[in-house]
Design a protein around this motif. Sequence first.
Motif, PDB file in Angstrom:
ATOM      1  N   GLN A 340      -4.058  -5.475  15.022  1.00  0.00           N
ATOM      2  CA  GLN A 340      -3.561  -4.323  15.760  1.00  0.00           C
ATOM      3  C   GLN A 340      -2.033  -4.275  15.776  1.00  0.00           C
ATOM      4  N   ALA A 341      -1.396  -5.440  15.920  1.00  0.00           N
ATOM      5  CA  ALA A 341       0.062  -5.461  16.032  1.00  0.00           C
ATOM      6  C   ALA A 341       0.762  -5.119  14.724  1.00  0.00           C
ATOM      7  N   LEU A 342       0.033  -5.145  13.598  1.00  0.00           N
ATOM      8  CA  LEU A 342       0.644  -4.861  12.293  1.00  0.00           C
ATOM      9  C   LEU A 342      -0.032  -3.688  11.592  1.00  0.00           C
ATOM     10  N   ARG A 343      -0.779  -2.893  12.327  1.00  0.00           N
ATOM     11  CA  ARG A 343      -1.540  -1.815  11.699  1.00  0.00           C
ATOM     12  C   ARG A 343      -0.625  -0.811  11.000  1.00  0.00           C
ATOM     13  N   GLY A 344       0.506  -0.505  11.604  1.00  0.00           N
ATOM     14  CA  GLY A 344       1.429   0.434  10.986  1.00  0.00           C
ATOM     15  C   GLY A 344       1.951  -0.072   9.657  1.00  0.00           C
ATOM     16  N   ARG A 345       2.309  -1.348   9.599  1.00  0.00           N
ATOM     17  CA  ARG A 345       2.811  -1.918   8.345  1.00  0.00           C
ATOM     18  C   ARG A 345       1.717  -1.966   7.285  1.00  0.00           C
ATOM     19  N   TYR A 346       0.495  -2.267   7.676  1.00  0.00           N
ATOM     20  CA  TYR A 346      -0.611  -2.286   6.718  1.00  0.00           C
ATOM     21  C   TYR A 346      -0.809  -0.900   6.103  1.00  0.00           C
ATOM     22  N   ASN A 347      -0.768   0.137   6.932  1.00  0.00           N
ATOM     23  CA  ASN A 347      -0.917   1.500   6.402  1.00  0.00           C
ATOM     24  C   ASN A 347       0.276   1.901   5.550  1.00  0.00           C
ATOM     25  N   ALA A 348       1.472   1.447   5.935  1.00  0.00           N
ATOM     26  CA  ALA A 348       2.652   1.736   5.126  1.00  0.00           C
ATOM     27  C   ALA A 348       2.548   1.066   3.762  1.00  0.00           C
ATOM     28  N   ALA A 349       2.032  -0.164   3.728  1.00  0.00           N
ATOM     29  CA  ALA A 349       1.875  -0.864   2.454  1.00  0.00           C
ATOM     30  C   ALA A 349       0.915  -0.115   1.533  1.00  0.00           C
ATOM     31  N   LEU A 350      -0.161   0.447   2.098  1.00  0.00           N
ATOM     32  CA  LEU A 350      -1.085   1.230   1.282  1.00  0.00           C
ATOM     33  C   LEU A 350      -0.397   2.473   0.724  1.00  0.00           C
ATOM     34  N   THR A 351       0.370   3.157   1.560  1.00  0.00           N
ATOM     35  CA  THR A 351       1.080   4.349   1.090  1.00  0.00           C
ATOM     36  C   THR A 351       2.067   3.994  -0.019  1.00  0.00           C
ATOM     37  N   LEU A 352       2.775   2.878   0.144  1.00  0.00           N
ATOM     38  CA  LEU A 352       3.728   2.441  -0.880  1.00  0.00           C
ATOM     39  C   LEU A 352       3.017   2.111  -2.185  1.00  0.00           C
ATOM     40  N   ALA A 353       1.851   1.472  -2.106  1.00  0.00           N
ATOM     41  CA  ALA A 353       1.100   1.141  -3.313  1.00  0.00           C
ATOM     42  C   ALA A 353       0.653   2.403  -4.043  1.00  0.00           C
ATOM     43  N   MET A 354       0.180   3.393  -3.283  1.00  0.00           N
ATOM     44  CA  MET A 354      -0.254   4.646  -3.898  1.00  0.00           C
ATOM     45  C   MET A 354       0.921   5.382  -4.535  1.00  0.00           C
ATOM     46  N   THR A 355       2.058   5.419  -3.840  1.00  0.00           N
ATOM     47  CA  THR A 355       3.243   6.091  -4.379  1.00  0.00           C
ATOM     48  C   THR A 355       3.733   5.400  -5.643  1.00  0.00           C
ATOM     49  N   SER A 356       3.746   4.071  -5.627  1.00  0.00           N
ATOM     50  CA  SER A 356       4.202   3.315  -6.797  1.00  0.00           C
ATOM     51  C   SER A 356       3.292   3.578  -7.998  1.00  0.00           C
ATOM     52  N   GLY A 357       2.004   3.662  -7.748  1.00  0.00           N
ATOM     53  CA  GLY A 357       1.078   3.911  -8.847  1.00  0.00           C
ATOM     54  C   GLY A 357       1.286   5.260  -9.501  1.00  0.00           C
ATOM     55  N   MET A 358       1.646   6.251  -8.691  1.00  0.00           N
ATOM     56  CA  MET A 358       1.864   7.592  -9.242  1.00  0.00           C
ATOM     57  C   MET A 358       3.014   7.619 -10.241  1.00  0.00           C
ATOM     58  N   TRP A 359       3.956   6.696 -10.079  1.00  0.00           N
ATOM     59  CA  TRP A 359       5.099   6.651 -10.999  1.00  0.00           C
ATOM     60  C   TRP A 359       4.693   6.150 -12.379  1.00  0.00           C
ATOM     61  N   ALA A 360       3.616   5.385 -12.447  1.00  0.00           N
ATOM     62  CA  ALA A 360       3.219   4.827 -13.738  1.00  0.00           C
ATOM     63  C   ALA A 360       2.620   5.886 -14.654  1.00  0.00           C
ATOM     64  N   GLY A 361       1.977   6.905 -14.071  1.00  0.00           N
ATOM     65  CA  GLY A 361       1.346   7.942 -14.886  1.00  0.00           C
ATOM     66  C   GLY A 361       2.317   8.651 -15.821  1.00  0.00           C
TER      67      GLY A 361
END
Length: 408
Positions: A340-361
Motif C-alpha cells: 500500500q505504501a508504494l502503490r503509486g510508485r508501482y503504478n508509475a513503473a508500469l506506466t514508464l514501462a509501457m511508454t518506453s516500449g512504445m519508443w521501440a516500435g
Amino acid sequence: MDDTRPALRLPVALRLLLCGDVVSAVGIGLTQPYLVILLHSVKGVPLVTATAMTSLLALASFPGNWLSGALADRYRGHRVMTGGLAVTVCGLVLVATGGHPVLLGCAVAAVGFGWSVTLPAYATLIAGLVPEAAQGRAFTLQFALFNAGMGAGSAAGVLVGTDDLTGLWWVAAATCLVAVAAVWASYTRAPAGTPAARDRDAAPAGGYRALLADRALLRVLLVALLMSAAGYGVYNAGLPVVAVTGGDPGAMAWASVANCLTIVAGLPLALRAGARLRPPQLIAAAAAVWSAGWLLCAVEARSQLLGAGVTLPLAAVLMGAGELLLAGALPALVNALAPQALRGRYNAALTLAMTSGMWAGPLLAAAATALGRVWLLFAAAVALLAVVTLLVRRPARTAPVPELQPAR
C-alpha cells in the motif's frame, strides 16, 4: 470453469472519476489530431520543427510519471491528479495563446508532463476503490470509456472543422477543469477507510529502490515493455508504413475507426473474459490476437495480397481486441504485488514501462523500412510476443507470484 470472482460493482466515487475521465478524453480527441496543423498553419512554426515538437509530449511523460508515483505514495491521489490536470490546463491555454516557438514548445511539454502526472495517480485511485478481484475489469472499463471519449472528441473535431483551431484548445482546457471537479466530487464520496479516502499512515520506505528488489514486479514490467513495443509501438509506426508502401494512405483512417469501434463494442465481452480468466491468461490471449494481426500485415507487406484498405482495418480490429484483453490484466498484476505504501510508485513503473516500449516500435519500423523489408517489423513483433507468452506461462523460480502462474 466456475466463476467465483465478484460482480463488478462500481462505487459512486469511481463512477465520478470515470465521468471526469471521459470528459477529459473528449478534449484529447478534439486536439491531438490537429497539433501539428495548429503549430504550422496557425502559429507559423516550420513543419519540421512542429513535427519534432510533438515528441515533447512523450519526453515530458518520463519525469511526469516518476514524480506522480512518488507524490501519490505520500499524498492523496486526488491531490496529485488535480495538480497534473492544472498543469495540463496551463499548457493547453499556452498552446492556444502562445506565438513564439520556444514558448509553444514549453506549452506542449507542459501538456505532456501534466497529463503523465495524472496517469499513475488515477491507477492508484482505482486500485484503492475496487476490490482486488475486480480491479482488472475496472481498469478495462476505464480504458474502453476513455477510448470512447477520444473517439467522440475526434468525431466532433471533424464536424467543427479547422477554421478555428485555437478554439479547440480552449474547449480541451475546459474539459480538464470538469475533470478536476469530478476528481474532488469523487474524493467526497470515497468510502471511509479506503486507501483513496485517506492520507498515508506513514512515509513510504525505500522509494523506487524498493521496486528493484521485487523480482516478480520486474518480471511484470518486462512483460509490459515487450507487449507495448510489439503492440502499441508496431501499431502506431508499422501500419502507416504499410499504408504508404501499399499506395493507400487513406486506409489508416478506416483502421482508426475500426480500432475505436472494436474497443467500444467489445467491452461487454472483455468484461466477461476478465471475470473468467486470470491476468496471465488474458495477456497470453492478447499476444496471440496481436500475433495474428501482425502476421496478416507481414503477408500484406510482402505480397500486397488483400490490399492495405482491407488488411489495415482487419489488423486494427485485432489490435483493439488485444488492447481490451491487456488493459485490465497488467494493472491488476501490478496492484496485486504493490504494498500500500508504494502503490503509486508501482503504478508509475508500469506506466514508464509501457511508454518506453512504445519508443521501440518506431525504431524497429525505421530499421525495417531502411532495409526495404517492412515485413521484418511484423516478424520481429511476433517473436517478441512469443517471448511474452513464455514469460507469463512459466512460473518464477524465486519470489513466486500466483498471478504469474497458469490457472489450474
